[in-house]
Design a protein around this motif. Sequence first.
Motif, PDB file in Angstrom:
ATOM      1  N   ALA A 241      13.317 -13.681  68.182  1.00 15.75           N
ATOM      2  CA  ALA A 241      12.163 -13.362  69.027  1.00 15.75           C
ATOM      3  C   ALA A 241      10.961 -12.987  68.175  1.00 15.75           C
ATOM      4  O   ALA A 241       9.827 -13.417  68.440  1.00 15.75           O
ATOM      5  CB  ALA A 241      12.514 -12.230  69.996  1.00 15.75           C
ATOM      6  N   GLY A 242      11.190 -12.191  67.144  1.00 18.71           N
ATOM      7  CA  GLY A 242      10.092 -11.808  66.262  1.00 18.71           C
ATOM      8  C   GLY A 242       9.536 -12.987  65.491  1.00 18.71           C
ATOM      9  O   GLY A 242       8.321 -13.122  65.324  1.00 18.71           O
ATOM     10  N   GLU A 243      10.430 -13.850  65.015  1.00 15.95           N
ATOM     11  CA  GLU A 243       9.976 -15.049  64.303  1.00 15.95           C
ATOM     12  C   GLU A 243       9.086 -15.903  65.201  1.00 15.95           C
ATOM     13  O   GLU A 243       8.030 -16.391  64.765  1.00 15.95           O
ATOM     14  CB  GLU A 243      11.186 -15.861  63.843  1.00 15.95           C
ATOM     15  N   THR A 244       9.502 -16.068  66.438  1.00  8.53           N
ATOM     16  CA  THR A 244       8.731 -16.891  67.371  1.00  8.53           C
ATOM     17  C   THR A 244       7.384 -16.263  67.695  1.00  8.53           C
ATOM     18  O   THR A 244       6.352 -16.946  67.730  1.00  8.53           O
ATOM     19  CB  THR A 244       9.532 -17.116  68.666  1.00  8.53           C
ATOM     20  N   THR A 245       7.373 -14.956  67.909  1.00 12.98           N
ATOM     21  CA  THR A 245       6.122 -14.250  68.207  1.00 12.98           C
ATOM     22  C   THR A 245       5.105 -14.453  67.090  1.00 12.98           C
ATOM     23  O   THR A 245       3.931 -14.765  67.343  1.00 12.98           O
ATOM     24  CB  THR A 245       6.389 -12.752  68.408  1.00 12.98           C
ATOM     25  N   TRP A 246       5.565 -14.308  65.854  1.00 14.68           N
ATOM     26  CA  TRP A 246       4.623 -14.422  64.736  1.00 14.68           C
ATOM     27  C   TRP A 246       4.244 -15.863  64.441  1.00 14.68           C
ATOM     28  O   TRP A 246       3.101 -16.142  64.051  1.00 14.68           O
ATOM     29  CB  TRP A 246       5.187 -13.715  63.506  1.00 14.68           C
ATOM     30  N   ALA A 247       5.164 -16.785  64.645  1.00 13.30           N
ATOM     31  CA  ALA A 247       4.806 -18.202  64.482  1.00 13.30           C
ATOM     32  C   ALA A 247       3.746 -18.587  65.499  1.00 13.30           C
ATOM     33  O   ALA A 247       2.764 -19.282  65.169  1.00 13.30           O
ATOM     34  CB  ALA A 247       6.043 -19.078  64.634  1.00 13.30           C
ATOM     35  N   ASN A 248       3.889 -18.129  66.731  1.00 13.16           N
ATOM     36  CA  ASN A 248       2.898 -18.435  67.765  1.00 13.16           C
ATOM     37  C   ASN A 248       1.551 -17.812  67.438  1.00 13.16           C
ATOM     38  O   ASN A 248       0.496 -18.449  67.591  1.00 13.16           O
ATOM     39  CB  ASN A 248       3.384 -17.929  69.123  1.00 13.16           C
ATOM     40  N   ARG A 249       1.572 -16.566  66.985  1.00  9.73           N
ATOM     41  CA  ARG A 249       0.318 -15.886  66.660  1.00  9.73           C
ATOM     42  C   ARG A 249      -0.415 -16.604  65.522  1.00  9.73           C
ATOM     43  O   ARG A 249      -1.621 -16.870  65.602  1.00  9.73           O
ATOM     44  CB  ARG A 249       0.597 -14.432  66.278  1.00  9.73           C
ATOM     45  N   LEU A 250       0.314 -16.920  64.476  1.00 15.18           N
ATOM     46  CA  LEU A 250      -0.319 -17.587  63.331  1.00 15.18           C
ATOM     47  C   LEU A 250      -0.773 -18.993  63.685  1.00 15.18           C
ATOM     48  O   LEU A 250      -1.825 -19.444  63.213  1.00 15.18           O
ATOM     49  CB  LEU A 250       0.643 -17.614  62.146  1.00 15.18           C
ATOM     50  N   ALA A 251      -0.013 -19.699  64.511  1.00 15.25           N
ATOM     51  CA  ALA A 251      -0.427 -21.045  64.912  1.00 15.25           C
ATOM     52  C   ALA A 251      -1.747 -21.005  65.663  1.00 15.25           C
ATOM     53  O   ALA A 251      -2.634 -21.845  65.429  1.00 15.25           O
ATOM     54  CB  ALA A 251       0.660 -21.686  65.772  1.00 15.25           C
ATOM     55  N   ARG A 252      -1.895 -20.040  66.538  1.00 12.58           N
ATOM     56  CA  ARG A 252      -3.152 -19.911  67.297  1.00 12.58           C
ATOM     57  C   ARG A 252      -4.320 -19.598  66.362  1.00 12.58           C
ATOM     58  O   ARG A 252      -5.384 -20.229  66.439  1.00 12.58           O
ATOM     59  CB  ARG A 252      -3.005 -18.816  68.348  1.00 12.58           C
ATOM     60  N   ILE A 253      -4.103 -18.650  65.463  1.00 17.03           N
ATOM     61  CA  ILE A 253      -5.171 -18.247  64.548  1.00 17.03           C
ATOM     62  C   ILE A 253      -5.545 -19.383  63.599  1.00 17.03           C
ATOM     63  O   ILE A 253      -6.731 -19.661  63.357  1.00 17.03           O
ATOM     64  CB  ILE A 253      -4.737 -16.996  63.763  1.00 17.03           C
ATOM     65  N   LEU A 254      -4.554 -20.068  63.067  1.00 16.21           N
ATOM     66  CA  LEU A 254      -4.831 -21.138  62.112  1.00 16.21           C
ATOM     67  C   LEU A 254      -5.495 -22.336  62.780  1.00 16.21           C
ATOM     68  O   LEU A 254      -6.321 -23.021  62.156  1.00 16.21           O
ATOM     69  CB  LEU A 254      -3.551 -21.549  61.400  1.00 16.21           C
ATOM     70  N   ALA A 255      -5.174 -22.584  64.039  1.00 25.24           N
ATOM     71  CA  ALA A 255      -5.867 -23.652  64.767  1.00 25.24           C
ATOM     72  C   ALA A 255      -7.345 -23.317  64.912  1.00 25.24           C
ATOM     73  O   ALA A 255      -8.219 -24.198  64.762  1.00 25.24           O
ATOM     74  CB  ALA A 255      -5.226 -23.854  66.138  1.00 25.24           C
ATOM     75  N   GLU A 256      -7.648 -22.053  65.184  1.00 26.41           N
ATOM     76  CA  GLU A 256      -9.046 -21.629  65.287  1.00 26.41           C
ATOM     77  C   GLU A 256      -9.747 -21.729  63.936  1.00 26.41           C
ATOM     78  O   GLU A 256     -10.905 -22.160  63.847  1.00 26.41           O
ATOM     79  CB  GLU A 256      -9.113 -20.196  65.815  1.00 26.41           C
ATOM     80  N   ILE A 257      -9.044 -21.361  62.883  1.00 26.05           N
ATOM     81  CA  ILE A 257      -9.624 -21.451  61.543  1.00 26.05           C
ATOM     82  C   ILE A 257      -9.857 -22.907  61.156  1.00 26.05           C
ATOM     83  O   ILE A 257     -10.891 -23.242  60.541  1.00 26.05           O
ATOM     84  CB  ILE A 257      -8.715 -20.738  60.523  1.00 26.05           C
ATOM     85  N   GLU A 258      -8.940 -23.787  61.499  1.00 19.14           N
ATOM     86  CA  GLU A 258      -9.142 -25.214  61.219  1.00 19.14           C
ATOM     87  C   GLU A 258     -10.420 -25.721  61.887  1.00 19.14           C
ATOM     88  O   GLU A 258     -11.204 -26.467  61.268  1.00 19.14           O
ATOM     89  CB  GLU A 258      -7.953 -26.038  61.696  1.00 19.14           C
ATOM     90  N   THR A 259     -10.657 -25.315  63.116  1.00 18.61           N
ATOM     91  CA  THR A 259     -11.872 -25.720  63.815  1.00 18.61           C
ATOM     92  C   THR A 259     -13.115 -25.250  63.058  1.00 18.61           C
ATOM     93  O   THR A 259     -14.078 -26.003  62.887  1.00 18.61           O
ATOM     94  CB  THR A 259     -11.883 -25.154  65.248  1.00 18.61           C
ATOM     95  N   THR A 260     -13.074 -24.018  62.573  1.00 15.66           N
ATOM     96  CA  THR A 260     -14.206 -23.479  61.809  1.00 15.66           C
ATOM     97  C   THR A 260     -14.410 -24.251  60.504  1.00 15.66           C
ATOM     98  O   THR A 260     -15.539 -24.606  60.143  1.00 15.66           O
ATOM     99  CB  THR A 260     -13.971 -21.988  61.495  1.00 15.66           C
ATOM    100  N   LEU A 261     -13.337 -24.486  59.788  1.00 16.81           N
ATOM    101  CA  LEU A 261     -13.431 -25.192  58.498  1.00 16.81           C
ATOM    102  C   LEU A 261     -13.985 -26.601  58.680  1.00 16.81           C
ATOM    103  O   LEU A 261     -14.782 -27.073  57.858  1.00 16.81           O
ATOM    104  CB  LEU A 261     -12.055 -25.243  57.824  1.00 16.81           C
ATOM    105  N   ARG A 262     -13.569 -27.267  59.742  1.00  9.39           N
ATOM    106  CA  ARG A 262     -14.085 -28.614  60.001  1.00  9.39           C
ATOM    107  C   ARG A 262     -15.553 -28.562  60.412  1.00  9.39           C
ATOM    108  O   ARG A 262     -16.372 -29.398  59.977  1.00  9.39           O
ATOM    109  CB  ARG A 262     -13.246 -29.310  61.063  1.00  9.39           C
TER     110      ARG A 262
END
Length: 267
Positions: A241-262
């Motif tokens: 459960a903890g692994e999934t929570t943090w994978a989801n959190r980081l995926a959301r944040i990194l998707a937003e960062i990818e948008t900024t970088l592009r």
Amino acid sequence: MILKHVGSPSLLLATTDVSPVLEHNAAGRSPFLLTSDHYGRLIPGSLGDLGLPDSELVRHIAWDIGIAGVAAQLADRLDAHLIAQRYSRLVIDCNRPPHVAGSIPLISEATTVPGNEGLSREDAEMRRTQIFDPYHRRIDEVIDQRLHQGMPTVLLSLHSFTPVYAGIARPWHIGTLYHRDRVLPPLLLRHLRRDDDLVVGDNEPYAVGDETDYTIPVHGEMRGLLNSGIEIRQDLISDQAGETTWANRLARILAEIETTLRAEQLI
């Protein structure tokens, strides 16, 4: 405890031992290239158990607890390529320059590693050539392939850390680790700190350095890639459960960062 000594370099990894390199979602198209230096805790059969009981081999001294589950799920959510290392950091630490003392630890925290005592130069070289080198060679090859294909590449090195070290509690839930990159780490910090419930470390609980780290300095900085390490506290990812929570959190944040970088034409 079973402690074996290797007599020939050809015997470190037998045909019954798996490759040190694990790849997940190798066809992923994300700009993020994920690495995990302490993903696994395997020990080559020829080394037995390094003279340690099972209770030591499941501790953080042997691997980064919880990061395997986070890394694989994050790779899936981002459609990112993950390159991970299956063998224990007690055999050879794949995030340490091979010439430093901590590369093959005689003592890890307060635990003496009998199987690492009295190693010959040939024994140490064998561990480097059969475990360390293939892992880092594969990271190099993948970066070369991506550059040749015109794929943007942002390096993320994934780790986990103990809640308490040397009797001192660590308050951070997650930290960014960096040295020379002034683009990606500030973006990560800004996004992570939007969550008021998180205690976020800025180069905590560790800072990256040329003498203490290998993956970021060599594959990130020397290759001119945007890069950062990410450290997650182990008690937060000690179950699925903890692994999934943090994978989801980081995926959301990194998707937003990818948008900024592009948008800023940084990738």
